[in-house]
Design a protein around this motif. Sequence first.
Motif, PDB file in Angstrom:
ATOM      1  N   GLU A 146      17.224   3.229  -5.827  1.00  0.00           N
ATOM      2  CA  GLU A 146      16.443   2.592  -6.889  1.00  0.00           C
ATOM      3  C   GLU A 146      15.459   1.580  -6.324  1.00  0.00           C
ATOM      4  O   GLU A 146      14.301   1.513  -6.733  1.00  0.00           O
ATOM      5  N   ASN A 147      15.909   0.769  -5.378  1.00  0.00           N
ATOM      6  CA  ASN A 147      15.032  -0.246  -4.799  1.00  0.00           C
ATOM      7  C   ASN A 147      13.917   0.382  -3.976  1.00  0.00           C
ATOM      8  O   ASN A 147      12.789  -0.130  -3.954  1.00  0.00           O
ATOM      9  N   LEU A 148      14.223   1.478  -3.293  1.00  0.00           N
ATOM     10  CA  LEU A 148      13.181   2.172  -2.538  1.00  0.00           C
ATOM     11  C   LEU A 148      12.141   2.758  -3.480  1.00  0.00           C
ATOM     12  O   LEU A 148      10.931   2.621  -3.250  1.00  0.00           O
ATOM     13  N   MET A 149      12.591   3.395  -4.552  1.00  0.00           N
ATOM     14  CA  MET A 149      11.644   3.987  -5.506  1.00  0.00           C
ATOM     15  C   MET A 149      10.795   2.910  -6.162  1.00  0.00           C
ATOM     16  O   MET A 149       9.591   3.099  -6.381  1.00  0.00           O
ATOM     17  N   GLU A 150      11.398   1.782  -6.465  1.00  0.00           N
ATOM     18  CA  GLU A 150      10.645   0.668  -7.043  1.00  0.00           C
ATOM     19  C   GLU A 150       9.552   0.200  -6.094  1.00  0.00           C
ATOM     20  O   GLU A 150       8.419  -0.079  -6.516  1.00  0.00           O
ATOM     21  N   LEU A 151       9.869   0.114  -4.805  1.00  0.00           N
ATOM     22  CA  LEU A 151       8.872  -0.292  -3.816  1.00  0.00           C
ATOM     23  C   LEU A 151       7.732   0.708  -3.745  1.00  0.00           C
ATOM     24  O   LEU A 151       6.547   0.328  -3.688  1.00  0.00           O
ATOM     25  N   LEU A 152       8.052   1.999  -3.750  1.00  0.00           N
ATOM     26  CA  LEU A 152       7.011   3.027  -3.695  1.00  0.00           C
ATOM     27  C   LEU A 152       6.075   2.935  -4.895  1.00  0.00           C
ATOM     28  O   LEU A 152       4.856   3.073  -4.755  1.00  0.00           O
ATOM     29  N   ILE A 153       6.629   2.694  -6.077  1.00  0.00           N
ATOM     30  CA  ILE A 153       5.799   2.613  -7.278  1.00  0.00           C
ATOM     31  C   ILE A 153       4.957   1.340  -7.250  1.00  0.00           C
ATOM     32  O   ILE A 153       3.794   1.336  -7.689  1.00  0.00           O
ATOM     33  N   MET A 154       5.504   0.240  -6.721  1.00  0.00           N
ATOM     34  CA  MET A 154       4.705  -0.985  -6.579  1.00  0.00           C
ATOM     35  C   MET A 154       3.532  -0.763  -5.629  1.00  0.00           C
ATOM     36  O   MET A 154       2.415  -1.239  -5.881  1.00  0.00           O
ATOM     37  N   ILE A 155       3.775  -0.056  -4.540  1.00  0.00           N
ATOM     38  CA  ILE A 155       2.692   0.248  -3.594  1.00  0.00           C
ATOM     39  C   ILE A 155       1.619   1.080  -4.275  1.00  0.00           C
ATOM     40  O   ILE A 155       0.410   0.816  -4.137  1.00  0.00           O
ATOM     41  N   ASP A 156       2.044   2.074  -5.030  1.00  0.00           N
ATOM     42  CA  ASP A 156       1.083   2.926  -5.734  1.00  0.00           C
ATOM     43  C   ASP A 156       0.260   2.125  -6.740  1.00  0.00           C
ATOM     44  O   ASP A 156      -0.953   2.334  -6.871  1.00  0.00           O
ATOM     45  N   ALA A 157       0.919   1.198  -7.441  1.00  0.00           N
ATOM     46  CA  ALA A 157       0.197   0.362  -8.418  1.00  0.00           C
ATOM     47  C   ALA A 157      -0.862  -0.487  -7.722  1.00  0.00           C
ATOM     48  O   ALA A 157      -1.986  -0.627  -8.224  1.00  0.00           O
ATOM     49  N   CYS A 158      -0.532  -1.056  -6.564  1.00  0.00           N
ATOM     50  CA  CYS A 158      -1.500  -1.883  -5.828  1.00  0.00           C
ATOM     51  C   CYS A 158      -2.655  -1.031  -5.299  1.00  0.00           C
ATOM     52  O   CYS A 158      -3.818  -1.465  -5.310  1.00  0.00           O
ATOM     53  N   ARG A 159      -2.341   0.170  -4.827  1.00  0.00           N
ATOM     54  CA  ARG A 159      -3.402   1.056  -4.312  1.00  0.00           C
ATOM     55  C   ARG A 159      -4.378   1.431  -5.419  1.00  0.00           C
ATOM     56  O   ARG A 159      -5.595   1.409  -5.221  1.00  0.00           O
ATOM     57  N   ARG A 160      -3.836   1.748  -6.606  1.00  0.00           N
ATOM     58  CA  ARG A 160      -4.698   2.129  -7.721  1.00  0.00           C
ATOM     59  C   ARG A 160      -5.439   0.928  -8.313  1.00  0.00           C
ATOM     60  O   ARG A 160      -6.403   1.101  -9.050  1.00  0.00           O
ATOM     61  N   ALA A 161      -4.968  -0.300  -7.982  1.00  0.00           N
ATOM     62  CA  ALA A 161      -5.653  -1.516  -8.436  1.00  0.00           C
ATOM     63  C   ALA A 161      -6.662  -2.013  -7.401  1.00  0.00           C
ATOM     64  O   ALA A 161      -7.173  -3.130  -7.514  1.00  0.00           O
ATOM     65  N   SER A 162      -6.923  -1.184  -6.376  1.00  0.00           N
ATOM     66  CA  SER A 162      -7.962  -1.456  -5.377  1.00  0.00           C
ATOM     67  C   SER A 162      -7.651  -2.637  -4.470  1.00  0.00           C
ATOM     68  O   SER A 162      -8.539  -3.391  -4.082  1.00  0.00           O
ATOM     69  N   ALA A 163      -6.372  -2.815  -4.126  1.00  0.00           N
ATOM     70  CA  ALA A 163      -6.027  -3.821  -3.127  1.00  0.00           C
ATOM     71  C   ALA A 163      -6.626  -3.424  -1.790  1.00  0.00           C
ATOM     72  O   ALA A 163      -6.660  -2.237  -1.430  1.00  0.00           O
ATOM     73  N   LYS A 164      -7.098  -4.404  -1.028  1.00  0.00           N
ATOM     74  CA  LYS A 164      -7.739  -4.113   0.262  1.00  0.00           C
ATOM     75  C   LYS A 164      -6.706  -3.660   1.287  1.00  0.00           C
ATOM     76  O   LYS A 164      -6.898  -2.664   1.981  1.00  0.00           O
ATOM     77  N   ASN A 165      -5.619  -4.419   1.416  1.00  0.00           N
ATOM     78  CA  ASN A 165      -4.533  -4.085   2.335  1.00  0.00           C
ATOM     79  C   ASN A 165      -3.206  -4.251   1.613  1.00  0.00           C
ATOM     80  O   ASN A 165      -3.014  -5.231   0.878  1.00  0.00           O
ATOM     81  N   ILE A 166      -2.289  -3.323   1.834  1.00  0.00           N
ATOM     82  CA  ILE A 166      -0.966  -3.385   1.210  1.00  0.00           C
ATOM     83  C   ILE A 166       0.076  -3.371   2.319  1.00  0.00           C
ATOM     84  O   ILE A 166       0.154  -2.416   3.097  1.00  0.00           O
ATOM     85  N   THR A 167       0.876  -4.442   2.385  1.00  0.00           N
ATOM     86  CA  THR A 167       1.943  -4.543   3.375  1.00  0.00           C
ATOM     87  C   THR A 167       3.278  -4.516   2.665  1.00  0.00           C
ATOM     88  O   THR A 167       3.539  -5.345   1.785  1.00  0.00           O
ATOM     89  N   ALA A 168       4.114  -3.560   3.034  1.00  0.00           N
ATOM     90  CA  ALA A 168       5.471  -3.493   2.493  1.00  0.00           C
ATOM     91  C   ALA A 168       6.369  -4.373   3.349  1.00  0.00           C
ATOM     92  O   ALA A 168       6.631  -4.058   4.516  1.00  0.00           O
TER      93      ALA A 168
END
Length: 358
Positions: free
Chosen positions: A109-131
């Motif tokens: 569950e926590n891994l899937m939550e992280l993946l969806i958060m990354i996707d949300a940031c990518r679609r919101a045009s974040a310049k760099n995304i660090t997990a």
Amino acid sequence: MQRCQMVEPLRYANGAPPRIPIINDQSLPSFLTAPRGLEGGSKNDTRLRIFSGTANPALSQEIANYLGLGLGKVKIKRFADGEIYVQLQESVRGCDVFLVQPTCPPANENLMELLIMIDACRRASAKNITAVIPYFGYARADRKTQGRESIAAKLVANLLTEAGANRVLACDLHSGQSMGYFDIPVDHVYGQPVILDYLASKTFCSNDLVVVSPDVGGVARARAFAKKLSDAPLAIVDKRRQGHNVAEVMNLIGDVRGKVAVMVDDMIDTAGTIAKGAALLHEEGAREVYACSTHAVFSPPAIERLSSGLFQEVIITNTIPVLEKKGFPQLTVLSVANLLGETIWRVHDDCSVSSIFQ
């Protein structure tokens, strides 16, 4: 479920750690006692954003406090069927975004939550995304030891990359080879300075110490730890594993008679390995046994094994939130928030990360 209170980072009256003979360095890292946010280094940096998942929000808040920032606003909820919904509540366009989320239980569950958060940031045009993954849960499945096994560490690395992460910041991976599974940069942070800082407050004599690796695979980690403790001698517990989460101690390589044994490992899951190792150390004449580990997974029956009287003290960090356990006064939880916060700032500011540990 209630969370336990984490031990506050050490504070010293004169602003610097005391000189203790067991520590081999000239000085300990200043970030352990001086939050960067107090220096004004990041308070006005509108391009640096910290967001937290639901796995360990207390640690995320401590990291934000160190940097002098507020946590980013994010809406995370679960539908009735268990699906995860994520929506950022503020703009991250052109920002350097850090998402703090360990993949601790429930790991999937926590891994899937992280993946969806990354996707949300990518679609919101974040310049760099660090997990920022304080505990990388699938790092143990890093190789094939038998036929037809999966290498889940590589699979998770691919998932993080495909989701849109530009960089990963992980703490004490189970093995360094896991970094090679990523096609994006990986910053590997060690919890060693935090634990050494705590041990510096003890009144050990350097001649009484011996660092113990609970298995052959952790020798390199234990050797590096021993070097920081005035080149303390090293002992190794030889064990043969019969299956997952099942360990059998065979013998001890090294001398621990009359000494204070400090067992060093990256994680404690069911505590079978480290408990059997501690029992062997007592049989071989060790005066006291301390357990030091970065990740406290504590799957049952870990608490019962660790609180059975084998250990003088069990020292862990808060990469994973630890549930409050009554009747376990030997447990000490240290915070890695300043360590991770300093690393985040250096990544954002394009500064060296490895110099923290040199």
